[in-house]
Enzyme design. Structure first.
Site, short mmCIF file in Angstrom:
data_model
loop_
_atom_site.label_atom_id
_atom_site.label_comp_id
_atom_site.label_asym_id
_atom_site.label_seq_id
_atom_site.Cartn_x
_atom_site.Cartn_y
_atom_site.Cartn_z
N HIS A 136 5.95 -3.40 -19.92
CA HIS A 136 5.67 -4.83 -20.11
C HIS A 136 5.44 -5.18 -21.59
O HIS A 136 5.31 -6.37 -21.92
CB HIS A 136 4.44 -5.26 -19.31
N ASP A 173 10.10 0.85 -11.45
CA ASP A 173 8.76 0.31 -11.21
C ASP A 173 8.87 -0.94 -10.31
O ASP A 173 9.90 -1.61 -10.31
CB ASP A 173 8.16 -0.07 -12.57
N HIS A 175 7.48 -3.68 -10.77
CA HIS A 175 7.46 -4.88 -11.62
C HIS A 175 8.69 -4.93 -12.54
O HIS A 175 9.18 -3.88 -12.97
CB HIS A 175 6.20 -4.88 -12.49
N ASP A 254 4.67 2.49 -8.50
CA ASP A 254 3.99 1.45 -7.74
C ASP A 254 4.95 0.74 -6.78
O ASP A 254 4.56 -0.16 -6.04
CB ASP A 254 3.30 0.43 -8.66
ZN LIG Z 1 4.37 -1.71 -12.27
#
Ligand SMILES: [Zn+2]
Length: 317
Positions: A136, A173, A175, A254
């Site tokens: 991120h 991931d 995200h 995750d």
């Molecule tokens: Zn993540």
């Protein structure tokens, strides 16, 4: 060529963002415990992560971003001597303690040292068990537990410092890797392939921002078999066409079914399958060169088991 490297450093354990924060030092313990319990640790070449240099971090980030992080760390240490707060808060999810700066340097340093060793043929591939995670982290912004983008910096490092012509980044991931996209979008030397739960934090990526981005937004509760089909149909042909000389993995666990951080349905065998497909690409076009870096993964049991599955494929044991 020999073996799979396992890069980590004690500094990566000293970074913490407060009690009950899911991105906690125990994540690295859970991985280590699982590797020892399974006996897989003896099949890996354990390496100490060196510190990245500031000019190396600039391969992926603005100088002022790096200076700001370093400055926050120094100010925090001074303030603490005067009885100040334990953390420097960047956003509600992301903060620094006095060990964070060193952990950041070890995380990016691990990814680049692994890149050096894999390109030199000293290791076949490598996994970096580091934190804070990176995907991120944008060119000029820390967010979402991330400060410096380990994978993006290492991919640029392979191109700029080792003269590779084409590399790939695969991100599994839960995200969207918005930071990586911010740094690599438009760089035709890098193909980034990812899937991620959408709509979901950080609420971006529905459409890739450049031709070198293969973004697959998927709804909550998408299961592993569906993900495999999408990887087969959408990732692999693009990877094949790109012919990457090296593959980097943003390994976020995750997306596991048992991880409450997200709502995707992957399990260990799905991570093993994806890893195997990426190894096929790397073997065909890149002498088998892979550097994988830990991103998310917050259910400690699922994290340990998933990293084991990922590493068993990388190490071929
Ligand atoms: Zn993540």
């Amino acid at each position: 060529m020999s073996g799979t490297g396992y890069y980590t450093h004690a500094d990566c354990r000293r970074h913490e963002m407060g009690e009950d924060h899911p991105e906690c030092p125990e994540r690295l313990d859970a991985i280590e415990d699982r590797l020892i319990a399974s006996g897989l640790d003896v099949a890996l070449t354990r390496m100490q992560a060196p510190q990245a240099s500031l000019d190396e971090l600039e391969l992926g980030h603005e100088r002022r971003h790096i200076a700001a992080l370093r400055g926050m760390s120094a100010t925090l240490a001074e303030d603490q001597l005067a009885g100040g707060p334990r953390y420097a808060v960047i956003d509600p999810d992301t903060s620094m303690n006095t060990a964070t700066w060193d952990a950041i340097l070890r995380g990016a340093g691990a990814a680049m040292a692994a890149t050096d060793a894999v390109i030199a043929g000293e290791l076949q591939n490598a996994f970096c068990a580091v934190r804070p995670p990176g995907h991120h982290a944008m060119r000029d912004k820390a967010m979402g537990f991330c400060f410096i983008n380990n994978v993006a910096v290492a991919a640029k490092y392979a191109l700029e410092r080792h003269g590779l012509k084409r590399v790939a980044i695969a991100d599994f991931d839960v995200h969207h890797g918005n930071g990586t996209e911010d740094i690599v979008a438009g760089d035709k030397r890098i193909l980034m392939v990812s899937f991620f739960q959408h709509p979901f934090y950080p609420y971006s990526g529905e459409h890739g921002s450049a031709d070198n981005m293969v973004n697959i937004p998927v709804p909550a509760y998408t299961r592993g078999m569906e993900i495999r089909e999408m990887v087969e149909m959408l990732w692999l042909p693009r990877l094949e066409a790109h012919r990457p000389e090296m593959v980097f993995i943003s390994a976020g666990f995750d997306s596991h079914r048992e991880d409450d951080m997200g709502q995707l349905g992957l399990v260990e065998s799905d991570y093993a399958w994806i890893t195997g497909k990426l190894m096929d690409v790397a073997r065909k076009h890149g002498k088998g060169r892979i550097v994988s870096c830990l991103e998310g993964g917050y259910n400690l049991s699922a994290l340990g088991r998933s990293v084991e599955a990922h590493l068993r494929v990388l190490a071929d044991v």
